[in-house]
Design a protein around this motif. Structure first.
Motif, PDB file in Angstrom:
ATOM      1  N   LEU A 186       0.829  -1.207   0.000  1.00 34.82           N
ATOM      2  CA  LEU A 186       0.000   0.000   0.000  1.00 34.82           C
ATOM      3  C   LEU A 186       0.863   1.256   0.000  1.00 34.82           C
ATOM      4  O   LEU A 186       0.477   2.291  -0.552  1.00 34.82           O
ATOM      5  CB  LEU A 186      -0.934  -0.001   1.203  1.00 34.82           C
ATOM      6  N   GLY A 187       2.040   1.150   0.609  1.00 36.08           N
ATOM      7  CA  GLY A 187       2.929   2.304   0.686  1.00 36.08           C
ATOM      8  C   GLY A 187       3.563   2.686  -0.635  1.00 36.08           C
ATOM      9  O   GLY A 187       4.171   3.750  -0.742  1.00 36.08           O
ATOM     10  N   THR A 188       3.410   1.840  -1.646  1.00 37.24           N
ATOM     11  CA  THR A 188       4.001   2.150  -2.951  1.00 37.24           C
ATOM     12  C   THR A 188       3.024   2.840  -3.894  1.00 37.24           C
ATOM     13  O   THR A 188       3.425   3.237  -4.997  1.00 37.24           O
ATOM     14  CB  THR A 188       4.491   0.861  -3.634  1.00 37.24           C
ATOM     15  N   ARG A 189       1.766   2.987  -3.491  1.00 35.41           N
ATOM     16  CA  ARG A 189       0.775   3.586  -4.385  1.00 35.41           C
ATOM     17  C   ARG A 189       1.118   5.043  -4.650  1.00 35.41           C
ATOM     18  O   ARG A 189       1.472   5.791  -3.736  1.00 35.41           O
ATOM     19  CB  ARG A 189      -0.624   3.500  -3.777  1.00 35.41           C
ATOM     20  N   SER A 190       0.985   5.460  -5.902  1.00 39.78           N
ATOM     21  CA  SER A 190       1.238   6.859  -6.261  1.00 39.78           C
ATOM     22  C   SER A 190      -0.079   7.622  -6.266  1.00 39.78           C
ATOM     23  O   SER A 190      -1.123   7.087  -6.640  1.00 39.78           O
ATOM     24  CB  SER A 190       1.911   6.959  -7.628  1.00 39.78           C
ATOM     25  N   ILE A 191      -0.026   8.870  -5.835  1.00 45.74           N
ATOM     26  CA  ILE A 191      -1.198   9.737  -5.785  1.00 45.74           C
ATOM     27  C   ILE A 191      -0.972  10.887  -6.762  1.00 45.74           C
ATOM     28  O   ILE A 191       0.014  11.622  -6.649  1.00 45.74           O
ATOM     29  CB  ILE A 191      -1.430  10.287  -4.365  1.00 45.74           C
ATOM     30  N   LYS A 192      -1.858  11.038  -7.730  1.00 43.59           N
ATOM     31  CA  LYS A 192      -1.700  12.076  -8.745  1.00 43.59           C
ATOM     32  C   LYS A 192      -2.145  13.426  -8.218  1.00 43.59           C
ATOM     33  O   LYS A 192      -2.717  13.553  -7.133  1.00 43.59           O
ATOM     34  CB  LYS A 192      -2.483  11.695 -10.008  1.00 43.59           C
ATOM     35  N   THR A 193      -1.915  14.477  -9.037  1.00 42.58           N
ATOM     36  CA  THR A 193      -2.053  15.853  -8.559  1.00 42.58           C
ATOM     37  C   THR A 193      -3.428  16.166  -7.997  1.00 42.58           C
ATOM     38  O   THR A 193      -3.561  16.682  -6.881  1.00 42.58           O
ATOM     39  CB  THR A 193      -1.723  16.840  -9.699  1.00 42.58           C
ATOM     40  N   THR A 194      -4.500  15.849  -8.739  1.00 43.48           N
ATOM     41  CA  THR A 194      -5.849  16.178  -8.260  1.00 43.48           C
ATOM     42  C   THR A 194      -6.159  15.427  -6.971  1.00 43.48           C
ATOM     43  O   THR A 194      -6.664  16.008  -6.004  1.00 43.48           O
ATOM     44  CB  THR A 194      -6.894  15.855  -9.337  1.00 43.48           C
ATOM     45  N   SER A 195      -5.867  14.137  -6.970  1.00 40.58           N
ATOM     46  CA  SER A 195      -6.111  13.343  -5.773  1.00 40.58           C
ATOM     47  C   SER A 195      -5.228  13.796  -4.619  1.00 40.58           C
ATOM     48  O   SER A 195      -5.649  13.771  -3.455  1.00 40.58           O
ATOM     49  CB  SER A 195      -5.854  11.861  -6.066  1.00 40.58           C
ATOM     50  N   LYS A 196      -4.003  14.214  -4.928  1.00 43.50           N
ATOM     51  CA  LYS A 196      -3.102  14.652  -3.870  1.00 43.50           C
ATOM     52  C   LYS A 196      -3.625  15.921  -3.209  1.00 43.50           C
ATOM     53  O   LYS A 196      -3.549  16.069  -1.981  1.00 43.50           O
ATOM     54  CB  LYS A 196      -1.703  14.889  -4.426  1.00 43.50           C
ATOM     55  N   ALA A 197      -4.178  16.837  -3.989  1.00 45.64           N
ATOM     56  CA  ALA A 197      -4.752  18.060  -3.416  1.00 45.64           C
ATOM     57  C   ALA A 197      -5.880  17.715  -2.461  1.00 45.64           C
ATOM     58  O   ALA A 197      -5.970  18.269  -1.355  1.00 45.64           O
ATOM     59  CB  ALA A 197      -5.242  18.983  -4.524  1.00 45.64           C
ATOM     60  N   TRP A 198      -6.741  16.787  -2.872  1.00 43.71           N
ATOM     61  CA  TRP A 198      -7.825  16.346  -1.986  1.00 43.71           C
ATOM     62  C   TRP A 198      -7.243  15.681  -0.743  1.00 43.71           C
ATOM     63  O   TRP A 198      -7.704  15.930   0.375  1.00 43.71           O
ATOM     64  CB  TRP A 198      -8.739  15.371  -2.724  1.00 43.71           C
TER      65      TRP A 198
END
Length: 353
Positions: A74-86
């Protein structure tokens, strides 16, 4: 990892539907109703040490290798810009901004309260934190500073962090905080009692503290700190989680932050599995609070991923999930500014606490 499949009981509310109650815990249940549910789940008319041992040690064991592996994945999942802002804004809304030092002063608590309400004063879109967490004697200061803001006041209680005091002292400690205006009580269990198999004592302690939280018209939510770093095994974490939930906890919390290791992702996943299974079994939602050692937004986002994939999207809400932290908020604000401007703040742009 194995999942918990204890004896089924009649649900008292929606379970696993995505339309769960707005707030966690056992807010509207009496002590008698909590005891009835505990007896129903454990299948025992008498909640003594023998009954608790039979039930808790009958829970499926936790596969340590599987738990550690799942946390790593789970710690390797990447979070993209829109999701990261949320995600960054969600983390801010979930933070219990904490100061628990012997040198704490009223001025420090007022400053922390101001930061909790307006983490980024120049940006009105930045959300407030969930709560400010302090020692009992500073609750009145925090209550006054946060009046009308919607930010809660949490107090550590029951002889925090050791929990080594008589029940009368721990109840007086809780009463003091609640009467001073605390919205939430973070209590510690007696780990010595738990580890020596005195499960009924731990259960009765939690029930009694919960009653103090609801006494005389008050309605403070109860977070039960397991101090997972002292429980030694994931099996004990699972057992302590179920014991606390059956005793009426509104939240289960990993740590005091005074013992190493504090919060870890595998331990939090074990606790998330427990609250997921508890709601599926009883219909009662319980919150989770990892505390201690979560210092970066990158780490906090891993916890959000674990929440979503283990317990489900219902828990992605400050009513259901909190971070106990002091320095985490600064890193989140720096990451939030990076998304907005393309440049990192320097350290002089954030407060020390």
């Amino acid at each position: 990892m194995s999942t918990t499949t204890p004896t089924s009981v009649a649900a008292t509310g929606p379970a696993g539907t995505g339309t769960a109650p707005a707030t966690p815990g056992s807010a509207d249940r009496s002590a008698a109703e909590i005891a009835d549910l505990a007896r129903s789940v454990t299948g025992s008319a008498l909640l003594d040490d023998t009954a608790w041992r039979r039930y808790l040690h009958g829970l499926p064991g936790v596969d340590k290798v599987g738990a550690d592996g799942r946390a790593a994945a789970l710690g390797t999942r990447s979070i993209k810009t829109t999701s990261k802002a949320w995600a960054l804004d969600t983390i801010i809304r979930m933070v219990d901004l904490t100061t628990l030092e012997g040198a704490d002063t009223p001025g420090k608590v007022r400053a922390l309260a101001a930061k909790a309400v307006r983490p980024e004063p120049a940006d009105p879109t930045c959300p407030s934190a969930a709560a400010v967490c302090v020692y009992n004697d500073l609750v009145p200061v925090a209550v006054e500073a946060l009046a009308g803001t919607g930010v809660k006041v949490a107090a550590v209680s029951t002889a925090f962090p050791s929990g080594r005091a008589s029940r009368a002292v721990r109840l007086a400690d809780t009463r003091d905080a609640v009467e001073a205006g605390a919205d939430e009580i973070d209590m510690v269990i007696d780990r010595g009692a738990f580890l020596s198999g005195r499960y009924s004592q731990v259960y009765e302690d939690i029930v009694a503290v919960r009653e103090e939280c609801r006494a005389n018209g008050h309605h403070a939510h109860l977070k039960v700190i397991l101090e997972t770093g002292e429980l030694a095994t994931y099996d004990n974490v699972r057992r302590a989680s179920w014991l606390a939930m059956l005793a009426g906890a509104d939240f289960i919390k990993t740590s005091t932050g005074k013992v190493s290791p504090a919060a870890t992702l595998p331990v939090t996943i074990v606790m998330l599995e427990a609250v997921r299974d508890f709601r599926a079994l009883t219909g009662v939602p319980i919150g989770v609070k990892p505390a201690g050692g979560i210092r970066t937004s990158k780490d906090a986002i891993k916890y959000l991923v674990a929440v979503n994939e283990t317990a489900g999207g219902d828990w992605l809400d400050p009513d259901w999930f909190r971070f106990g932290a002091s320095s985490l908020l600064n890193d989140v604000l720096m990451q939030r500014n990076k998304l907005a401007t393309g440049a990192y703040w320097g350290p002089d742009y954030v407060t020390v606490d």
